[in-house]
Design a protein around this motif. Structure first.
Motif, PDB file in Angstrom:
ATOM      1  N   LEU A  54       0.837  -1.202   0.000  1.00 18.58           N
ATOM      2  CA  LEU A  54       0.000   0.000   0.000  1.00 18.58           C
ATOM      3  C   LEU A  54       0.870   1.250   0.000  1.00 18.58           C
ATOM      4  CD1 LEU A  54      -3.020   0.981   0.309  1.00 18.58           C
ATOM      5  CD2 LEU A  54      -2.514   1.165   2.756  1.00 18.58           C
ATOM      6  N   TYR A 136      -3.260   4.203  -1.101  1.00 17.91           N
ATOM      7  CA  TYR A 136      -4.287   4.575  -0.124  1.00 17.91           C
ATOM      8  C   TYR A 136      -5.164   5.704  -0.663  1.00 17.91           C
ATOM      9  CZ  TYR A 136      -6.344   6.631   4.074  1.00 17.91           C
ATOM     10  OH  TYR A 136      -7.225   7.149   4.990  1.00 17.91           O
ATOM     11  N   ASP A 167     -10.270   5.322   3.764  1.00 15.66           N
ATOM     12  CA  ASP A 167     -10.366   4.190   4.703  1.00 15.66           C
ATOM     13  C   ASP A 167     -11.409   3.189   4.228  1.00 15.66           C
ATOM     14  OD1 ASP A 167      -8.460   5.313   6.339  1.00 15.66           O
ATOM     15  OD2 ASP A 167      -9.822   5.802   7.986  1.00 15.66           O
ATOM     16  N   LEU A 170     -10.165   1.219   1.300  1.00 13.00           N
ATOM     17  CA  LEU A 170      -9.170   0.231   1.722  1.00 13.00           C
ATOM     18  C   LEU A 170      -9.851  -0.956   2.411  1.00 13.00           C
ATOM     19  CD1 LEU A 170      -6.276  -0.728   2.105  1.00 13.00           C
ATOM     20  CD2 LEU A 170      -6.146   0.720   4.164  1.00 13.00           C
ATOM     21  N   VAL A 174      -9.645  -4.835   1.121  1.00 10.88           N
ATOM     22  CA  VAL A 174      -9.179  -5.940   1.964  1.00 10.88           C
ATOM     23  C   VAL A 174     -10.251  -7.024   2.083  1.00 10.88           C
ATOM     24  CG1 VAL A 174      -8.586  -6.533   4.357  1.00 10.88           C
ATOM     25  CG2 VAL A 174      -7.434  -4.625   3.207  1.00 10.88           C
ATOM     26  N   VAL A 182      -0.969  -6.538   4.963  1.00 16.23           N
ATOM     27  CA  VAL A 182      -0.969  -5.253   4.269  1.00 16.23           C
ATOM     28  C   VAL A 182       0.331  -4.569   4.652  1.00 16.23           C
ATOM     29  CG1 VAL A 182      -2.024  -2.979   4.044  1.00 16.23           C
ATOM     30  CG2 VAL A 182      -3.472  -5.021   4.151  1.00 16.23           C
ATOM     31  N   GLY A 184       2.622  -1.383   4.340  1.00 11.37           N
ATOM     32  CA  GLY A 184       2.714   0.015   3.955  1.00 11.37           C
ATOM     33  C   GLY A 184       4.055   0.319   3.329  1.00 11.37           C
ATOM     34  N   GLU A 190       1.497   2.675   6.337  1.00 11.65           N
ATOM     35  CA  GLU A 190       1.351   1.722   7.440  1.00 11.65           C
ATOM     36  C   GLU A 190       0.409   2.267   8.511  1.00 11.65           C
ATOM     37  OE1 GLU A 190       4.137  -0.629  10.722  1.00 11.65           O
ATOM     38  OE2 GLU A 190       4.619   1.423  10.118  1.00 11.65           O
ATOM     39  N   ALA A 193      -3.188   2.168   7.350  1.00 12.41           N
ATOM     40  CA  ALA A 193      -3.687   0.791   7.355  1.00 12.41           C
ATOM     41  C   ALA A 193      -4.017   0.356   8.774  1.00 12.41           C
ATOM     42  CB  ALA A 193      -2.650  -0.143   6.734  1.00 12.41           C
ATOM     43  N   LEU A 197      -7.864  -0.584   9.343  1.00 11.89           N
ATOM     44  CA  LEU A 197      -8.078  -2.035   9.358  1.00 11.89           C
ATOM     45  C   LEU A 197      -8.042  -2.638  10.755  1.00 11.89           C
ATOM     46  CD1 LEU A 197      -5.863  -2.873   6.240  1.00 11.89           C
ATOM     47  CD2 LEU A 197      -8.356  -2.573   6.328  1.00 11.89           C
ATOM     48  N   ILE A 204      -0.154  -6.107   9.701  1.00  9.05           N
ATOM     49  CA  ILE A 204       0.236  -4.835   9.090  1.00  9.05           C
ATOM     50  C   ILE A 204       1.685  -4.542   9.437  1.00  9.05           C
ATOM     51  CG2 ILE A 204      -0.190  -2.348   9.013  1.00  9.05           C
ATOM     52  CD1 ILE A 204      -3.148  -3.036   9.689  1.00  9.05           C
TER      53      ILE A 204
END
Length: 235
Positions: A54, A136, A167, A170, A174, A182, A184, A190, A193, A197, A204
């Motif tokens: 990402l 993102y 968000d 994303l 996912v 995921v 970053g 990161e 995420a 998430l 992550i």
């Protein structure tokens, strides 16, 4: 909901947002570079993926030109095998023209990322069998001078609305791709995420961003990323 629909819904949501000075121009390659963007999603964005890389948002000579995340022109055309008609943004900064696949400037971050993927996986099909690359935020923000402005530098009121839409996209991505990881590409991705998430049961982590603005990235970026992924058990 497929990736193309997620992108379309995100673009529509972001179209309603307003950004004040110092942002003077906003590019949305999901609109004007829709053809190559859709080709990328259709060709490489199907099936379950183990790892999603990402990024933050498009670079001026990468996704801004080709509609593909980290989309340095030669890598998109010659390695990924994707081309397509790219129109012009509704408002175009004279110092940041969009020429699509005729762009002669190289996006160093994209050349590094896709070059590393080419060197480690040899073919796109091998990589995309269980990996995917996304951004993102799909928007490019520019000041009157032509200087790039990253999403984290926007005022909090503008960031909140932007992040809410990104968000959601994303989260939908996912849910569709069902990755275990995921990753970053850089600290910003990161962090976003982790925020978006939470509770999704996804691992992550981060890898070093390939930007030439980073002195560390200019000292053997690919080797450092290989080491980071090996530490995570992904190499």
């Amino acid at each position: 909901m497929q990736l193309a629909e997620i992108s379309s819904e995100l673009s529509k949501s972001l179209r309603r947002l307003k950004f004040a000075s110092p942002v003077s121009y906003v590019y949305d390659p999901l609109r004007y570079a829709m053809a190559p963007h859709a080709a990328y999603l259709e060709r490489y964005g199907t099936g379950r993926k183990r790892v999603v890389f990402l990024g933050m948002n498009p670079g001026p000579f990468g996704m801004a030109q080709t509609g593909v995340p980290f989309g340095e022109v030669s890598m998109v055309r010659d390695f990924l095998g994707i081309t397509g008609k790219v129109r012009r943004p509704e408002r175009e900064h004279p110092k940041r023209p969009i020429s699509g696949f005729d762009c002669t400037r190289s996006e160093v971050s994209g050349a590094r990322l896709w070059g590393w993927i080419r060197d480690t996986h040899r073919t796109p099909d091998r990589f995309f069998a269980d990996h995917f690359v996304a951004n993102y935020c799909p928007l490019v923000f520019m000041e009157e001078s032509g200087r790039n402005r990253t999403p984290d530098k926007l005022p909090s009121s503008e960031r909140e609305a932007l992040y809410a839409a990104c968000d959601l996209a994303l989260q939908r991505t996912v849910k569709l791709l069902q990755p275990e990881w995921v990753i970053g590409v850089g600290a910003f991705a990161e962090k976003r995420a982790q925020q978006a998430l939470s509770g999704f049961g996804v691992h992550i982590a981060t890898i070093l961003h390939p930007s030439p603005a980073s002195p560390k990235a200019n000292r053997g970026w690919a080797e450092q990323v290989n080491a980071q992924l090996a530490e995570l058990g992904l190499r």
